[in-house]
Design a protein around this motif. Sequence first.
Motif, PDB file in Angstrom:
ATOM      1  N   ILE A 107       6.779   5.405   5.433  1.00  0.00           N
ATOM      2  CA  ILE A 107       5.805   6.438   5.788  1.00  0.00           C
ATOM      3  C   ILE A 107       6.092   7.722   5.019  1.00  0.00           C
ATOM      4  N   LYS A 108       7.346   8.163   5.014  1.00  0.00           N
ATOM      5  CA  LYS A 108       7.692   9.387   4.294  1.00  0.00           C
ATOM      6  C   LYS A 108       7.391   9.258   2.798  1.00  0.00           C
ATOM      7  N   MET A 109       7.700   8.115   2.232  1.00  0.00           N
ATOM      8  CA  MET A 109       7.440   7.888   0.819  1.00  0.00           C
ATOM      9  C   MET A 109       5.939   7.937   0.536  1.00  0.00           C
ATOM     10  N   THR A 110       5.148   7.319   1.419  1.00  0.00           N
ATOM     11  CA  THR A 110       3.691   7.307   1.248  1.00  0.00           C
ATOM     12  C   THR A 110       3.131   8.714   1.310  1.00  0.00           C
ATOM     13  N   VAL A 111       3.584   9.497   2.275  1.00  0.00           N
ATOM     14  CA  VAL A 111       3.130  10.889   2.405  1.00  0.00           C
ATOM     15  C   VAL A 111       3.468  11.659   1.132  1.00  0.00           C
ATOM     16  N   GLU A 112       4.682  11.514   0.655  1.00  0.00           N
ATOM     17  CA  GLU A 112       5.094  12.221  -0.567  1.00  0.00           C
ATOM     18  C   GLU A 112       4.240  11.799  -1.755  1.00  0.00           C
ATOM     19  N   LYS A 113       4.040  10.497  -1.926  1.00  0.00           N
ATOM     20  CA  LYS A 113       3.250  10.002  -3.057  1.00  0.00           C
ATOM     21  C   LYS A 113       1.797  10.463  -2.950  1.00  0.00           C
ATOM     22  N   GLY A 114       1.241  10.398  -1.748  1.00  0.00           N
ATOM     23  CA  GLY A 114      -0.148  10.812  -1.560  1.00  0.00           C
ATOM     24  C   GLY A 114      -0.344  12.292  -1.806  1.00  0.00           C
ATOM     25  N   ARG A 115       0.553  13.097  -1.249  1.00  0.00           N
ATOM     26  CA  ARG A 115       0.398  14.554  -1.386  1.00  0.00           C
ATOM     27  C   ARG A 115       0.824  15.059  -2.761  1.00  0.00           C
TER      28      ARG A 115
ATOM     29  N   PHE B  24       8.895  12.334  14.974  1.00  0.00           N
ATOM     30  CA  PHE B  24       9.115  11.915  13.594  1.00  0.00           C
ATOM     31  C   PHE B  24       7.873  12.187  12.743  1.00  0.00           C
ATOM     32  N   PHE B  25       6.707  11.757  13.234  1.00  0.00           N
ATOM     33  CA  PHE B  25       5.471  11.934  12.464  1.00  0.00           C
ATOM     34  C   PHE B  25       5.216  13.405  12.165  1.00  0.00           C
ATOM     35  N   SER B  26       5.451  14.246  13.148  1.00  0.00           N
ATOM     36  CA  SER B  26       5.151  15.673  13.022  1.00  0.00           C
ATOM     37  C   SER B  26       6.199  16.421  12.210  1.00  0.00           C
ATOM     38  N   ASN B  27       7.441  16.276  12.572  1.00  0.00           N
ATOM     39  CA  ASN B  27       8.490  17.118  12.003  1.00  0.00           C
ATOM     40  C   ASN B  27       9.193  16.527  10.785  1.00  0.00           C
ATOM     41  N   GLU B  28       9.228  15.226  10.670  1.00  0.00           N
ATOM     42  CA  GLU B  28       9.946  14.633   9.541  1.00  0.00           C
ATOM     43  C   GLU B  28       9.021  14.080   8.462  1.00  0.00           C
ATOM     44  N   ALA B  29       7.925  13.443   8.872  1.00  0.00           N
ATOM     45  CA  ALA B  29       7.026  12.823   7.897  1.00  0.00           C
ATOM     46  C   ALA B  29       5.893  13.754   7.467  1.00  0.00           C
ATOM     47  N   GLY B  30       5.598  14.779   8.262  1.00  0.00           N
ATOM     48  CA  GLY B  30       4.559  15.739   7.899  1.00  0.00           C
ATOM     49  C   GLY B  30       3.142  15.225   8.052  1.00  0.00           C
ATOM     50  N   LEU B  31       2.915  14.360   9.038  1.00  0.00           N
ATOM     51  CA  LEU B  31       1.556  13.859   9.243  1.00  0.00           C
ATOM     52  C   LEU B  31       0.657  14.946   9.821  1.00  0.00           C
ATOM     53  N   THR B  32      -0.632  14.794   9.580  1.00  0.00           N
ATOM     54  CA  THR B  32      -1.632  15.757  10.013  1.00  0.00           C
ATOM     55  C   THR B  32      -2.076  15.514  11.445  1.00  0.00           C
TER      56      THR B  32
ATOM     57  N   ALA C  15       0.836  -1.200   0.000  1.00  0.00           N
ATOM     58  CA  ALA C  15       0.000   0.000   0.000  1.00  0.00           C
ATOM     59  C   ALA C  15       0.875   1.256   0.000  1.00  0.00           C
ATOM     60  N   ALA C  16       1.975   1.212   0.734  1.00  0.00           N
ATOM     61  CA  ALA C  16       2.902   2.350   0.737  1.00  0.00           C
ATOM     62  C   ALA C  16       3.511   2.551  -0.651  1.00  0.00           C
ATOM     63  N   LEU C  17       3.881   1.468  -1.282  1.00  0.00           N
ATOM     64  CA  LEU C  17       4.513   1.541  -2.601  1.00  0.00           C
ATOM     65  C   LEU C  17       3.558   2.046  -3.683  1.00  0.00           C
ATOM     66  N   THR C  18       2.269   1.786  -3.513  1.00  0.00           N
ATOM     67  CA  THR C  18       1.283   2.184  -4.526  1.00  0.00           C
ATOM     68  C   THR C  18       0.402   3.336  -4.035  1.00  0.00           C
ATOM     69  N   ALA C  19       0.880   4.086  -3.069  1.00  0.00           N
ATOM     70  CA  ALA C  19       0.098   5.175  -2.471  1.00  0.00           C
ATOM     71  C   ALA C  19      -0.346   6.203  -3.502  1.00  0.00           C
ATOM     72  N   HIS C  20       0.450   6.444  -4.525  1.00  0.00           N
ATOM     73  CA  HIS C  20       0.085   7.417  -5.553  1.00  0.00           C
ATOM     74  C   HIS C  20      -1.182   6.993  -6.298  1.00  0.00           C
ATOM     75  N   GLU C  21      -1.378   5.698  -6.462  1.00  0.00           N
ATOM     76  CA  GLU C  21      -2.594   5.204  -7.118  1.00  0.00           C
ATOM     77  C   GLU C  21      -3.778   5.249  -6.156  1.00  0.00           C
TER      78      GLU C  21
END
Length: 170
Positions: free
Chosen positions: A104-112, A135-143, A41-47
């Motif tokens: 997680i970072k890759m998924t966030v980037e692909k999703g956004r 990490f979630f807040s400052n590095e991965a950019g989670l909401t 799911a992380a790998l295909t987050a853009h889809e």
Amino acid sequence: GKVEEFRNQAALIRSVAATVFGEHGKTCDFKVGTMIEIPRAALTAHEIAKEADFFSFGSNDLTQMTFGYSRDDVGSFVPAYLREGILMDDPFVTLDTEGVGQLIKMTVEKGRNIKPEMKIGVCGEHGGDPRSVHFFSNEAGLTYVSCSPFRVPIARLAAAQASVKKSFEM
């Protein structure tokens, strides 16, 4: 982990909602999103992001699937791995930022990249661990983070500290 699976389940959710709304003569706005719990799911987050309104990481399951560890068995070897320096932290307590964190970072980037304002969060015990929250807040950019009720005060304090630290780094 397949966008087709998400489409299938989202259609079912919307169909049931339409039936319930019709039966009760009332409606409400709602969003349909998905848990990201497996590496595929992380790998295909853009889809998946083309179809989903939000992502929420199931960080415990993603950790389990990424390491290939069964949570039922970790008690038998993780203490030894910690003693021997194979692991620096129990990955089910503090997020493994090196491996799981990269997913997680890759998924966030692909999703956004698909939906820049997409809400993306985490659900699970990692949401109440101060280093993981940073990490979630400052590095991965989670909401948002979500965790068990007894960990909420710790999570709120960790999120506030991460926010203050981030403001000083800007």
